[in-house]
Motif scaffolding. Structure first.
Motif, PDB file in Angstrom:
ATOM      1  N   SER A 264       4.855  10.313   1.652  1.00 22.00           N
ATOM      2  CA  SER A 264       3.699  10.450   0.759  1.00 22.00           C
ATOM      3  C   SER A 264       2.417  10.011   1.451  1.00 22.00           C
ATOM      4  N   ARG A 265       2.479   8.929   2.203  1.00 20.69           N
ATOM      5  CA  ARG A 265       1.299   8.471   2.946  1.00 20.69           C
ATOM      6  C   ARG A 265       0.900   9.523   3.981  1.00 20.69           C
ATOM      7  N   TRP A 266       1.867  10.006   4.732  1.00 13.59           N
ATOM      8  CA  TRP A 266       1.566  10.970   5.786  1.00 13.59           C
ATOM      9  C   TRP A 266       0.990  12.252   5.188  1.00 13.59           C
ATOM     10  N   ALA A 267       1.597  12.747   4.131  1.00 17.23           N
ATOM     11  CA  ALA A 267       1.133  13.983   3.508  1.00 17.23           C
ATOM     12  C   ALA A 267      -0.250  13.829   2.881  1.00 17.23           C
ATOM     13  N   ALA A 268      -0.606  12.614   2.488  1.00 18.59           N
ATOM     14  CA  ALA A 268      -1.919  12.384   1.882  1.00 18.59           C
ATOM     15  C   ALA A 268      -3.034  12.341   2.919  1.00 18.59           C
ATOM     16  N   PHE A 269      -2.767  11.712   4.068  1.00 19.55           N
ATOM     17  CA  PHE A 269      -3.843  11.387   5.001  1.00 19.55           C
ATOM     18  C   PHE A 269      -3.906  12.282   6.237  1.00 19.55           C
ATOM     19  N   GLU A 270      -2.942  13.157   6.440  1.00 16.21           N
ATOM     20  CA  GLU A 270      -2.959  13.989   7.641  1.00 16.21           C
ATOM     21  C   GLU A 270      -3.971  15.127   7.511  1.00 16.21           C
ATOM     22  N   PRO A 271      -4.321  15.769   8.650  1.00 13.27           N
ATOM     23  CA  PRO A 271      -5.184  16.952   8.574  1.00 13.27           C
ATOM     24  C   PRO A 271      -4.579  18.002   7.646  1.00 13.27           C
ATOM     25  N   ASN A 272      -5.414  18.593   6.824  1.00 12.07           N
ATOM     26  CA  ASN A 272      -5.004  19.567   5.813  1.00 12.07           C
ATOM     27  C   ASN A 272      -4.056  18.954   4.790  1.00 12.07           C
ATOM     28  N   GLY A 273      -4.079  17.631   4.696  1.00 15.56           N
ATOM     29  CA  GLY A 273      -3.229  16.936   3.741  1.00 15.56           C
ATOM     30  C   GLY A 273      -3.860  16.886   2.358  1.00 15.56           C
ATOM     31  N   TRP A 274      -3.231  16.122   1.483  1.00 18.59           N
ATOM     32  CA  TRP A 274      -3.626  16.084   0.085  1.00 18.59           C
ATOM     33  C   TRP A 274      -5.062  15.603  -0.107  1.00 18.59           C
ATOM     34  N   LEU A 275      -5.518  14.689   0.731  1.00 17.89           N
ATOM     35  CA  LEU A 275      -6.873  14.138   0.585  1.00 17.89           C
ATOM     36  C   LEU A 275      -7.855  14.700   1.608  1.00 17.89           C
ATOM     37  N   ALA A 276      -7.417  15.655   2.416  1.00 20.21           N
ATOM     38  CA  ALA A 276      -8.279  16.164   3.485  1.00 20.21           C
ATOM     39  C   ALA A 276      -9.548  16.816   2.944  1.00 20.21           C
TER      40      ALA A 276
ATOM     41  N   GLY B 272       0.825  -1.204   0.000  1.00 19.28           N
ATOM     42  CA  GLY B 272       0.000   0.000   0.000  1.00 19.28           C
ATOM     43  C   GLY B 272       0.858   1.251   0.000  1.00 19.28           C
ATOM     44  N   ASN B 273       1.948   1.214   0.753  1.00 21.03           N
ATOM     45  CA  ASN B 273       2.880   2.342   0.728  1.00 21.03           C
ATOM     46  C   ASN B 273       3.429   2.563  -0.676  1.00 21.03           C
ATOM     47  N   ASP B 274       3.750   1.466  -1.355  1.00 19.86           N
ATOM     48  CA  ASP B 274       4.262   1.568  -2.725  1.00 19.86           C
ATOM     49  C   ASP B 274       3.223   2.180  -3.650  1.00 19.86           C
ATOM     50  N   GLU B 275       1.963   1.758  -3.507  1.00 22.87           N
ATOM     51  CA  GLU B 275       0.898   2.290  -4.354  1.00 22.87           C
ATOM     52  C   GLU B 275       0.779   3.808  -4.161  1.00 22.87           C
ATOM     53  N   ILE B 276       0.785   4.249  -2.917  1.00 25.78           N
ATOM     54  CA  ILE B 276       0.650   5.674  -2.631  1.00 25.78           C
ATOM     55  C   ILE B 276       1.819   6.454  -3.214  1.00 25.78           C
ATOM     56  N   GLU B 277       3.018   5.902  -3.101  1.00 30.02           N
ATOM     57  CA  GLU B 277       4.198   6.570  -3.652  1.00 30.02           C
ATOM     58  C   GLU B 277       4.110   6.673  -5.168  1.00 30.02           C
ATOM     59  N   VAL B 278       3.706   5.599  -5.815  1.00 33.16           N
ATOM     60  CA  VAL B 278       3.620   5.596  -7.274  1.00 33.16           C
ATOM     61  C   VAL B 278       2.540   6.561  -7.759  1.00 33.16           C
ATOM     62  N   VAL B 279       1.395   6.560  -7.096  1.00 34.96           N
ATOM     63  CA  VAL B 279       0.257   7.357  -7.549  1.00 34.96           C
ATOM     64  C   VAL B 279       0.404   8.833  -7.177  1.00 34.96           C
ATOM     65  N   LEU B 280       0.893   9.105  -5.974  1.00 34.94           N
ATOM     66  CA  LEU B 280       0.889  10.481  -5.476  1.00 34.94           C
ATOM     67  C   LEU B 280       2.270  11.113  -5.345  1.00 34.94           C
ATOM     68  N   GLY B 281       3.314  10.309  -5.300  1.00 38.43           N
ATOM     69  CA  GLY B 281       4.637  10.825  -4.994  1.00 38.43           C
ATOM     70  C   GLY B 281       5.081  11.985  -5.866  1.00 38.43           C
ATOM     71  N   LYS B 282       5.058  11.810  -7.175  1.00 39.93           N
ATOM     72  CA  LYS B 282       5.518  12.858  -8.080  1.00 39.93           C
ATOM     73  C   LYS B 282       4.618  14.091  -8.041  1.00 39.93           C
ATOM     74  N   THR B 283       3.322  13.863  -7.871  1.00 44.18           N
ATOM     75  CA  THR B 283       2.399  14.998  -7.762  1.00 44.18           C
ATOM     76  C   THR B 283       2.709  15.822  -6.525  1.00 44.18           C
ATOM     77  N   LEU B 284       2.974  15.145  -5.417  1.00 39.33           N
ATOM     78  CA  LEU B 284       3.334  15.853  -4.197  1.00 39.33           C
ATOM     79  C   LEU B 284       4.667  16.587  -4.358  1.00 39.33           C
ATOM     80  N   ASP B 285       5.629  15.939  -5.018  1.00 38.00           N
ATOM     81  CA  ASP B 285       6.912  16.603  -5.278  1.00 38.00           C
ATOM     82  C   ASP B 285       6.699  17.913  -6.027  1.00 38.00           C
ATOM     83  N   GLN B 286       5.860  17.854  -7.045  1.00 40.89           N
ATOM     84  CA  GLN B 286       5.652  19.024  -7.893  1.00 40.89           C
ATOM     85  C   GLN B 286       4.903  20.135  -7.160  1.00 40.89           C
ATOM     86  N   ASN B 287       3.926  19.756  -6.371  1.00 37.18           N
ATOM     87  CA  ASN B 287       3.091  20.764  -5.721  1.00 37.18           C
ATOM     88  C   ASN B 287       3.696  21.321  -4.441  1.00 37.18           C
ATOM     89  N   LYS B 288       4.521  20.544  -3.794  1.00 34.33           N
ATOM     90  CA  LYS B 288       5.077  20.990  -2.530  1.00 34.33           C
ATOM     91  C   LYS B 288       6.451  21.631  -2.679  1.00 34.33           C
TER      92      LYS B 288
END
Length: 306
Positions: free
Chosen positions: A85-97, A52-68
């Motif tokens: 990538s997992r932490w940045a996606a799921f935390e409060p005010n994170g990517w999926l908040a 699951g960590n790998d999936e999140i990195e593959v799907v969101l990693g580069k997008t987070l790199d670019q936006n952050k």
């Protein structure tokens, strides 16, 4: 969904797609917070599947790199190597908040049924000022801003490894301290996303003393002719009903990350029976529609004979 295998984001995307389609058919998809959503929001990934960590990195990693960090990975430093990538996606005010977690509920009443991840009591309703306030508190927490000392996407403020570690620990403590109590707890806790008073042990009557009284009090407090509670959290061998048919336990451990159990669905047809009563069935992967009465625990079926 979270911490249950290699396709967490795939499942979330699928549910989000269903939520967008449902209104076109006069329907609605309501997603509930669970204990693993709360764990992930706090940077606690001890149950996460490496795939699951790998999936999140593959799907969101580069997008987070670019936006952050404008394509760099310096934003990752502030997470101290703890699945950034997992932490940045799921935390409060994170990517999926905003698109996802702010739209989820702690509990929801639909017709004559209340739905919640683990359970609900009158104490919860009194302490947290009812379901709507719980949902509002959870929504506001996920949308809340972190203090400035935790906004380090450029990564330049840190001079030592210890500073990075301390800042990541502060990040986790800040989330934990500000998290609404209705999402809080841990193993054995009594919150709506952690309790097991109505669902444990699996496939049996709850061992919790006065569980029937607790459930009856909660349903009465909810009013509006709410007659039953539907919950997950504690895997069962099959969907079943306890506590005089008022506690429906629907977690069958279908995920490969839990029991790889056989999927089933609880169907509630609102006022579909005689005299306006709800009709309850269990739908199976074999196409069967099993009457809900056949899924009462054995001792409850005997009770119904008298």
């Amino acid at each position: 969904i979270l911490d249950r295998g290699a396709e967490e984001l795939f499942c979330l995307r699928y549910l989000a797609s269903l939520a967008r389609q449902a209104p076109k058919q006069n329907g609605r998809v309501i997603l509930l917070h669970g204990n693993h959503e709360a764990l992930n929001a706090n940077g606690l990934f001890q149950y996460a599947d490496p795939r699951g960590n790998d999936e999140i990195e593959v799907v969101l990693g580069k997008t987070l790199d670019q936006n952050k960090s404008e394509g760099s990975q310096r934003w990752r430093i502030q997470y101290a190597g703890n699945q950034p990538s997992r932490w940045a996606a799921f935390e409060p005010n994170g990517w999926l908040a905003k698109p996802l977690y702010s739209n989820m509920h702690v509990a929801a009443v639909v017709g004559k049924t209340v739905f919640v991840h683990a359970g609900l009591t009158k104490v919860h309703l009194d302490k947290y000022d009812g379901i709507e306030k719980m949902n509002q508190d959870a929504r506001e927490w996920f949308l809340g801003e972190y203090p400035d000392e935790l906004k380090n996407d450029d990564g330049y403020k840190f001079e030592t490894v210890q500073e990075v570690i301390d800042n990541a620990n502060l990040r986790a403590r800040t989330a934990s301290k500000t998290m609404p109590e209705c999402l809080g707890g841990g193993i054995g806790a009594a919150s709506p996303v952690w309790m097991r008073d109505y669902s444990s042990p699996a496939d049996s009557q709850p061992r919790k003393p006065h569980a029937q009284e607790m459930l009856d009090e909660c349903l009465k407090e909810l009013g509006n002719d709410v007659q039953r509670m539907v919950m997950g959290h504690t895997p069962q061998s099959q969907i079943n009903a306890a506590l005089k048919g008022k506690a429906w336990r629907i977690d069958v451990g279908a995920s490969k990350g839990v029991l790889n159990g056989t999927p089933e669905v609880l169907e509630i047809i609102h006022e579909g029976g005689e005299n306006g009563e709800d009709v309850i069935n269990v739908l199976t992967v074999d196409g069967e529609r099993i009457s809900g009465g056949d899924r009462y625990l054995a001792e409850e079926r005997r009770f119904d004979l008298f």
